[in-house]
Motif scaffolding. Sequence first.
Motif, PDB file in Angstrom:
ATOM      1  N   THR A 196      -5.875  -2.004  -2.323  1.00 42.30           N
ATOM      2  CA  THR A 196      -6.919  -1.006  -2.461  1.00 42.30           C
ATOM      3  C   THR A 196      -7.456  -0.167  -2.169  1.00 42.30           C
ATOM      4  O   THR A 196      -7.658   1.224  -1.559  1.00 42.30           O
ATOM      5  CB  THR A 196      -7.418  -1.609  -4.209  1.00 42.30           C
ATOM      6  OG1 THR A 196      -8.094  -2.483  -3.211  1.00 42.30           O
ATOM      7  CG2 THR A 196      -5.910  -1.689  -4.909  1.00 42.30           C
ATOM      8  N   ALA A 254      -0.325   5.061   4.925  1.00 41.95           N
ATOM      9  CA  ALA A 254      -0.276   4.016   5.175  1.00 41.95           C
ATOM     10  C   ALA A 254       0.582   3.513   5.589  1.00 41.95           C
ATOM     11  O   ALA A 254       0.312   2.203   6.704  1.00 41.95           O
ATOM     12  CB  ALA A 254       0.175   3.519   3.483  1.00 41.95           C
ATOM     13  N   ASN A 289      -5.506   1.768   0.099  1.00 42.94           N
ATOM     14  CA  ASN A 289      -4.927   2.995  -0.671  1.00 42.94           C
ATOM     15  C   ASN A 289      -5.893   4.211  -0.493  1.00 42.94           C
ATOM     16  O   ASN A 289      -5.202   4.807  -0.468  1.00 42.94           O
ATOM     17  CB  ASN A 289      -4.923   2.521  -2.333  1.00 42.94           C
ATOM     18  CG  ASN A 289      -3.084   1.390  -2.011  1.00 42.94           C
ATOM     19  OD1 ASN A 289      -2.379   1.959  -1.668  1.00 42.94           O
ATOM     20  ND2 ASN A 289      -2.692   1.204  -3.640  1.00 42.94           N
ATOM     21  N   THR A 310       2.218   1.477  -3.423  1.00 43.19           N
ATOM     22  CA  THR A 310       1.293   1.797  -4.338  1.00 43.19           C
ATOM     23  C   THR A 310       0.995   3.586  -4.318  1.00 43.19           C
ATOM     24  O   THR A 310       0.389   4.533  -5.049  1.00 43.19           O
ATOM     25  CB  THR A 310       0.309   0.852  -4.467  1.00 43.19           C
ATOM     26  OG1 THR A 310      -0.438   0.845  -3.099  1.00 43.19           O
ATOM     27  CG2 THR A 310       0.850  -0.615  -5.146  1.00 43.19           C
ATOM     28  N   VAL A 311       0.675   4.085  -2.819  1.00 37.97           N
ATOM     29  CA  VAL A 311      -0.053   5.333  -2.385  1.00 37.97           C
ATOM     30  C   VAL A 311       1.338   6.247  -2.992  1.00 37.97           C
ATOM     31  O   VAL A 311       0.261   7.258  -3.094  1.00 37.97           O
ATOM     32  CB  VAL A 311      -0.648   5.197  -0.877  1.00 37.97           C
ATOM     33  CG1 VAL A 311       0.406   5.819  -0.192  1.00 37.97           C
ATOM     34  CG2 VAL A 311      -1.991   6.059  -1.010  1.00 37.97           C
ATOM     35  N   ILE A 355      -2.829   3.306  -7.708  1.00 40.49           N
ATOM     36  CA  ILE A 355      -3.533   2.836  -7.976  1.00 40.49           C
ATOM     37  C   ILE A 355      -4.501   2.571  -9.182  1.00 40.49           C
ATOM     38  O   ILE A 355      -5.459   1.347  -8.654  1.00 40.49           O
ATOM     39  CB  ILE A 355      -4.830   3.472  -6.952  1.00 40.49           C
ATOM     40  CG1 ILE A 355      -3.841   4.071  -5.997  1.00 40.49           C
ATOM     41  CG2 ILE A 355      -5.749   3.584  -7.047  1.00 40.49           C
ATOM     42  CD1 ILE A 355      -4.038   5.304  -4.847  1.00 40.49           C
ATOM     43  N   SER A 358       1.062  -1.239   0.058  1.00 42.71           N
ATOM     44  CA  SER A 358       0.401   0.475   0.162  1.00 42.71           C
ATOM     45  C   SER A 358       0.818   1.198  -0.063  1.00 42.71           C
ATOM     46  O   SER A 358       0.827   2.452  -0.923  1.00 42.71           O
ATOM     47  CB  SER A 358      -0.987   0.176   1.261  1.00 42.71           C
ATOM     48  OG  SER A 358      -1.643  -0.667   1.797  1.00 42.71           O
TER      49      SER A 358
END
Length: 534
Positions: A443, A472, A446, A271-272, A280, A268
Amino acid sequence: MDAKVSARIKIPPSQSNTTASDMNMRILGLDVHRIVCPVALVLMAALVGYSVSDPVNAGLFLNKAKDWTINNYDWFYIISGNAFVLFCFLLVLTPAGNVRIGRGETKPEYGTISYFSMLFAAGMGVGLLFWGVAEPLAYYSGWNKTPLNVPKDTPEAVHAAMGATLFHWGLHPWAVYCIVALVIGYFAYNKGLQNSLRSGLQPLIGAAHKGWIGHTVDIFTILLTTFGLATSLGLGAMQAAAGMHYVFGTPNSFAMQAGFIVFVSALSAITVGAGMHAGIKLLSNINMAFALGLLVFVILGAGVVSFVAGLGSTTADYAKYFIPLANWVNRNDPEWFRGWTVFYWAWWASWAPFVGMFIASISRGRTVRQIVTSVMIAPTLVALIWMTAFGGTAIHQAETGIGQLAGGIQDVTLTLFWFLEALPMAQLTSFLAVILLAIFMVTSVNSGCLVVDTLASGGKEDTSGFQKVVWAGVVGVVTLVLFIVGGDDALKAAQAGAIALGLPFMALMFVLMLGLFKALIGEHQRHQHLCSQR
């Protein structure tokens, strides 16, 4: 909009996406609101400390609070859920639906496939994976009662189970998400107000929404989001570890569960930190492809003909049981009604702030009517297909005595894997289910982290990737502390607390709806006036 008319509309100057708060401060490289952020962190630490210092008593207290709200205000939850669905249809049918979210001629930022993928992944993908088999089977077999008190293990129970399951995952939850998305999207992206639910209060209380009333709404939303995510992540870790143990023989240990939490939190953060497009959006598209693959496996394994027949049957069941299940007066199934429907409505309320804000952030450029129809209809159709494939087939296995589901639900964390075991390529599909569970959790975390970051920074959307990564990490740490120190008791205590907070959030929703409708009608009237003066 006609170009001449567009030129005559005064559009406020861009202000870094939305109007950022002038009460921010910089600390340790983070740009945060000087009141909302520290107060939210202190309350978060206090609640975590309370949950882990004495998880048993904390659980008793918070569960009593949850039970009190559900048992005494079941009528309010059901009325609210029905009102939210009707309000969304009202927006579609009235001129308010013509208003576009975004200033000027804003165009949609995401294509249809990516948009739906992110909606599905953030909103309830992990829930469908966990409950897609277990919930219909629970209603059919009478595990914790049956909907409308129908006799269990009967043909009538099959139809009631499928109708009730879709009732819980169809229009009602998405109506809550949709209203939150429209409130935040309209006031932030059309009016230049703070990217927060507090801005929905502006038409009703004016500048007071910038003060302590607004701060309280933001703090409340941060706590609701953090603990809602933490409990989902912790309980998801238990299912993932149980599934890996059952399928592959890996230890179903505390270390495996904690490892899952660390893995999801780390992914997370990556990706965030990469942003909406690079992280995302890509992850949501991958997740949707995996979910489609698993769905195809199940449909082929169960039989295409029976699946197609089941689609029609489930649709009819949803229509048949919609009104009886939406009724709150003189129910003959109070235990099931409160334990399932009212619980779900409270849980959707606890997820609504962060899912709604996430939907708002990806919906700019679409009209209110387009957003409502997309958010309400598309996910409901996905739930219909998913529940028919998984839930309908699971009930068929129970009816015909196939596999371990013949004995009903024995361990809810293993129900999905017992279901897949009776189908072809069980090891492959079970492994894919674990991967999906992890990515769905990523997801969801996120989207929640983006929301918490936005609220904690006074409404800013353009904070640094590092700052988003920090949040996160906060969600991961809260989950790990609850899980490591308090275990299942602490997680369930936090979940009970989040559900109890759903009651005041439902009340807030009515105020926000009033403010939104007033503002949208005013916007449409101004547009009509400008058009008439051409």
